[in-house]
Design an enzyme around this catalytic site. Structure first.
Site, PDB file in Angstrom:
ATOM      1  N   HIS A 115       0.803  -1.216   0.000  1.00 50.19           N
ATOM      2  CA  HIS A 115       0.000   0.000   0.000  1.00 50.19           C
ATOM      3  C   HIS A 115       0.845   1.280   0.000  1.00 50.19           C
ATOM      4  O   HIS A 115       0.323   2.368  -0.223  1.00 50.19           O
ATOM      5  CB  HIS A 115      -0.921   0.034   1.233  1.00 50.19           C
ATOM      6  CG  HIS A 115      -2.082  -0.895   1.133  1.00 50.19           C
ATOM      7  ND1 HIS A 115      -1.979  -2.233   1.464  1.00 50.19           N
ATOM      8  CD2 HIS A 115      -3.358  -0.701   0.736  1.00 50.19           C
ATOM      9  CE1 HIS A 115      -3.153  -2.814   1.284  1.00 50.19           C
ATOM     10  NE2 HIS A 115      -4.009  -1.912   0.836  1.00 50.19           N
ATOM     11  N   ALA A 116       2.139   1.160   0.236  1.00 56.07           N
ATOM     12  CA  ALA A 116       3.003   2.348   0.325  1.00 56.07           C
ATOM     13  C   ALA A 116       3.044   3.184  -0.950  1.00 56.07           C
ATOM     14  O   ALA A 116       3.286   4.394  -0.863  1.00 56.07           O
ATOM     15  CB  ALA A 116       4.409   1.948   0.754  1.00 56.07           C
TER      16      ALA A 116
END
Length: 184
Positions: A115-116
């Protein structure tokens, strides 16, 4: 211990809660094993409370510095671990996004997993770049102008600085190898 990255410094940027356990502990161990000095930065001193698969409590990781005291000039690369809560928290934090932008402005590699890459959207770094991520944020990346692909790791050097992205904890070995290759 290998000394491939001896003398290299890496900043690992995290929130204090919600970082995916394997996505912080894995890069931390692999990069240190390769000889790098890795500094964990978070908003507050103390620890990063990790989660496994975004729900089950994981082990704590010590925080070395607060990220408001970190500067891109002091490091060779930036690693952004995932975790839904972690990435969502960091992408709305002006200090964190400014730090990510400064690594890019300085031409230093930025590596993001799971998700970064939301931080790459928030900072404008996704536009025009070939990236991967956890499939659930594919639409966010494509709406930000990225070319999203379903590959375990993608290395894109088209924007003046290297972006390394990866999908999930299952791809960590390839993610670590790409970071190490980029810094050798």
């Amino acid at each position: 211990m290998s000394s491939t990255l001896e003398g290299r410094t890496i900043l690992l940027l995290s929130s204090n809660f919600g970082t995916e356990t394997d996505e912080i502990r894995g890069p931390l161990a692999a990069l240190r094993e390769a000889g790098a000095t890795v500094t964990v930065a978070a908003p507050e001193t103390g620890v990063v409370t990790t989660l496994e698969r975004d729900r089950d409590p994981g082990p704590e990781v010590p925080v070395d510095i607060t990220y408001d005291s970190a500067t891109a000039a002091d490091y060779d690369a930036l690693v952004l671990p995932g975790g839904t809560l972690n990435a969502d928290s960091l992408r709305t934090d002006e200090t964190a996004t400014a730090l990510v932008r400064s690594f890019a402005t300085d031409g230093k590699p930025v590596a993001a997993i799971c998700h970064a890459p939301w931080l790459l959207v928030e900072t404008g770094l996704a536009e025009g770049r070939r990236l991967t991520s956890v499939p659930t944020i594919r639409t966010d990346l494509t709406n930000a102008g990225a070319q999203w692909v379903d590959e375990e790791v993608v290395v894109d050097d088209s924007g003046g600085h290297l972006l390394i992205t990866s999908r999930t904890p299952d791809d960590l070995d390839a993610f670590h190898a790409a970071i190490i290759d980029a810094l050798c």
